[in-house]
Design a protein around this motif. Structure first.
Motif, PDB file in Angstrom:
ATOM      1  N   ILE B 173       2.171  -4.617   3.001  1.00 53.80           N
ATOM      2  CA  ILE B 173       2.018  -4.103   1.885  1.00 53.80           C
ATOM      3  C   ILE B 173       1.735  -3.366   2.398  1.00 53.80           C
ATOM      4  O   ILE B 173       2.269  -2.557   1.846  1.00 53.80           O
ATOM      5  CB  ILE B 173       1.643  -5.401   1.029  1.00 53.80           C
ATOM      6  CG1 ILE B 173       2.879  -6.401   1.292  1.00 53.80           C
ATOM      7  CG2 ILE B 173       1.971  -4.514  -0.743  1.00 53.80           C
ATOM      8  CD1 ILE B 173       1.501  -7.154   0.025  1.00 53.80           C
ATOM      9  N   TYR B 174       0.561  -2.425   2.251  1.00 56.65           N
ATOM     10  CA  TYR B 174       0.354  -1.397   2.512  1.00 56.65           C
ATOM     11  C   TYR B 174       0.248  -0.212   3.438  1.00 56.65           C
ATOM     12  O   TYR B 174      -0.259   0.796   3.505  1.00 56.65           O
ATOM     13  CB  TYR B 174      -1.212  -1.567   1.810  1.00 56.65           C
ATOM     14  CG  TYR B 174      -1.474  -2.030   0.357  1.00 56.65           C
ATOM     15  CD1 TYR B 174      -1.729  -1.504  -0.389  1.00 56.65           C
ATOM     16  CD2 TYR B 174      -1.940  -3.486   0.469  1.00 56.65           C
ATOM     17  CE1 TYR B 174      -1.958  -1.573  -1.441  1.00 56.65           C
ATOM     18  CE2 TYR B 174      -2.218  -3.630  -0.580  1.00 56.65           C
ATOM     19  CZ  TYR B 174      -1.779  -2.708  -1.385  1.00 56.65           C
ATOM     20  OH  TYR B 174      -2.963  -3.323  -3.123  1.00 56.65           O
ATOM     21  N   GLN B 175       0.977  -0.861   5.033  1.00 55.42           N
ATOM     22  CA  GLN B 175       1.328  -0.364   5.648  1.00 55.42           C
ATOM     23  C   GLN B 175       0.163   0.614   6.169  1.00 55.42           C
ATOM     24  O   GLN B 175      -0.116   1.499   7.067  1.00 55.42           O
ATOM     25  CB  GLN B 175       2.551   1.299   5.336  1.00 55.42           C
ATOM     26  CG  GLN B 175       3.447   0.094   5.486  1.00 55.42           C
ATOM     27  CD  GLN B 175       4.964   0.082   6.633  1.00 55.42           C
ATOM     28  OE1 GLN B 175       4.229  -0.130   7.544  1.00 55.42           O
ATOM     29  NE2 GLN B 175       4.870  -2.042   6.711  1.00 55.42           N
ATOM     30  N   HIS B 176      -1.011  -0.153   6.305  1.00 56.40           N
ATOM     31  CA  HIS B 176      -1.876   0.611   7.423  1.00 56.40           C
ATOM     32  C   HIS B 176      -3.000  -0.457   7.615  1.00 56.40           C
ATOM     33  O   HIS B 176      -3.426  -0.997   6.278  1.00 56.40           O
ATOM     34  CB  HIS B 176      -3.120   2.057   7.048  1.00 56.40           C
ATOM     35  CG  HIS B 176      -3.723   1.786   5.191  1.00 56.40           C
ATOM     36  ND1 HIS B 176      -4.844   0.550   5.765  1.00 56.40           N
ATOM     37  CD2 HIS B 176      -3.121   2.073   3.966  1.00 56.40           C
ATOM     38  CE1 HIS B 176      -5.282   1.064   3.846  1.00 56.40           C
ATOM     39  NE2 HIS B 176      -3.754   1.143   2.921  1.00 56.40           N
ATOM     40  N   PRO B 177      -4.295  -0.652   8.993  1.00 57.55           N
ATOM     41  CA  PRO B 177      -4.515  -1.645   9.182  1.00 57.55           C
ATOM     42  C   PRO B 177      -5.086  -1.776   8.978  1.00 57.55           C
ATOM     43  O   PRO B 177      -6.244  -0.444   7.814  1.00 57.55           O
ATOM     44  CB  PRO B 177      -5.132  -1.643  10.514  1.00 57.55           C
ATOM     45  CG  PRO B 177      -4.448   0.519  10.444  1.00 57.55           C
ATOM     46  CD  PRO B 177      -3.364   0.755   9.920  1.00 57.55           C
ATOM     47  N   ILE B 178      -6.792  -2.746   8.215  1.00 56.45           N
ATOM     48  CA  ILE B 178      -7.875  -3.221   7.909  1.00 56.45           C
ATOM     49  C   ILE B 178      -8.563  -3.173   8.075  1.00 56.45           C
ATOM     50  O   ILE B 178      -7.905  -4.040   9.412  1.00 56.45           O
ATOM     51  CB  ILE B 178      -7.807  -3.186   6.060  1.00 56.45           C
ATOM     52  CG1 ILE B 178      -6.801  -5.212   6.288  1.00 56.45           C
ATOM     53  CG2 ILE B 178      -7.093  -2.291   5.270  1.00 56.45           C
ATOM     54  CD1 ILE B 178      -6.546  -5.802   5.227  1.00 56.45           C
TER      55      ILE B 178
END
Lengths: 230, 230
Positions: B173-178
């Motif tokens: 959804i956010y298009q970045h890794p966490i």
DNA sequence: ACAAAAGTGTTCACACTACACCCATGG
DNA sequence: CCATGGGTGTAGTGTGAACACTTTTGT
């Protein structure tokens, strides 16, 4: 021009209703009018108008705003579309709500009389026609969110403003007090304001310095990778 | 019934268009179809339909959702109304967009064939008809905001889910890794999930425990004065 | 035995909160 | 001289970010 497929379907009246926010007496106000037509003539209502064939939803809302405020270039944003079958007791109307932020310093009060309009403190909101109370509620929710994410709060002011006034506005929008030092510290850390030499001396003896929002500094702020958050 | 004042005004076709989100292959997808009618027949399009006289905007959107997914009780939220004069080259149409979150486990793939529909990775979105690309963009922005503020992310899953899958969805959804540990730590601190004894062993040898979202625990969480934030 | 994904704690930096006094001015 | 609102700094706390290794099990 219009395709055959489009012809067999119901058509609707579409209205644009505007929640017009202004800041006065340290409180957030919205502009209300006495509804001029039946049904519910004489009751408190938002400013609105029907969309016509040759205008977009935004155009229709802008027209409403101009009619009631005589201001151009007002900041405006769509809130939501309201489409319950019986929301308007006068007939089936789909309404799109917009909120707008106006500079009350520039507001022409003779207009208010002409349209039987009144600036109403959001804390003393009367019962409004149809689902207009819900529209105001939704607009306020959206406004609070947007103010925290984008520097639109400055649109309430005519160019220059004082920090105490800015804080009062902020508190009026969120309906809770904030610490003066923390507020100013945060603003200072963003470095998006220009301090003027001039002071506002109406509301205090000492006088408060005027500031202006600097578009250039804001761009630098964004360029530095930070995001606005108040 | 309909008041005289309402009669002299233009009426419009009103459509409900749905941005239907689903989660598959560790990526966020939306359901697209080949537009069945002119103009732009055969081009990729959102699912939509005209609003009819006896239904609200929400009803119209629900009908579209049911037609294409056969699921009831889908989570749905209004995005915006789109009302540019020439937005639909087939005629003047005002469109209200809704986004919806569907559980792909339950999705009947024969439906997709029937309607010439396809789940498309949001990273590989083709050109869509009219202003549908803008609708998708706005829907994604709203989805991102809502997911961070309300526990709607669980609506993507059919009851139970694993933490790695939840994280994959979040990242899609956010298009970045966490960070895995930070993500789990935050979830743990909220205490809104129930851990099951069961494991999902398809996507790994070791297997990941299933969890369910607990409405009761969430209520307690809210009651404790905290606000959801992911 | 090894490959592949699941699971688990600690440290550090920064941001937010709480908090109290002096300053300038007009009446 | 005093009442009113404008302006300033610091210390403590909590939250978000960075970071690496062990466990399980199927092949």
């Amino acid at each position: 021009m219009t395709n055959q497929y489009y012809l067999d379907t119901s058509k609707f009246l579409v209205a644009a209703d505007c929640i017009i926010f202004g800041f006065r007496d340290k409180e957030l106000h919205i502009l209300l009018t006495r509804r001029p037509v039946e049904p519910e003539a004489g009751e408190w209502s938002l400013m609105g108008g029907f969309v016509s064939e040759n205008e977009s939803l935004e155009d229709a809302a802008k027209k409403v705003l101009f009619d009631y405020t005589q201001q151009r270039g007002i900041y405006m944003e769509q809130v939501n579309a309201y489409g319950e079958i019986d929301r308007d007791s006068g007939g089936r109307v789909i309404s799109v709500a917009f909120y707008a932020l106006v500079r009350l310093e520039e507001f022409d009060t003779t207009l208010a009389q002409k349209f039987d309009a009144r600036w109403t403190n959001i804390k003393e909101l009367p019962q409004l026609v149809f689902d207009h109370n819900k529209m105001v509620h939704d607009a306020l929710t959206l406004l609070r969110f947007k103010v925290s994410m984008q520097p639109i709060i400055f649109k309430f002011f005519d160019e220059k403003f004082t920090l105490p006034a800015l804080q009062d506005l902020y508190e009026a929008i969120y309906q809770h007090p904030i610490d003066k030092r923390n507020f100013r510290k945060k603003l200072a850390s963003m470095n998006i304001l220009d301090k003027l030499d001039e002071k506002e001396t109406v509301s205090s003896k000492r006088g408060a310095f005027y500031y202006t929002f600097s578009e250039e500094k804001y761009m630098e702020y964004l360029a530095s990778g930070k995001y606005f958050s108040l």
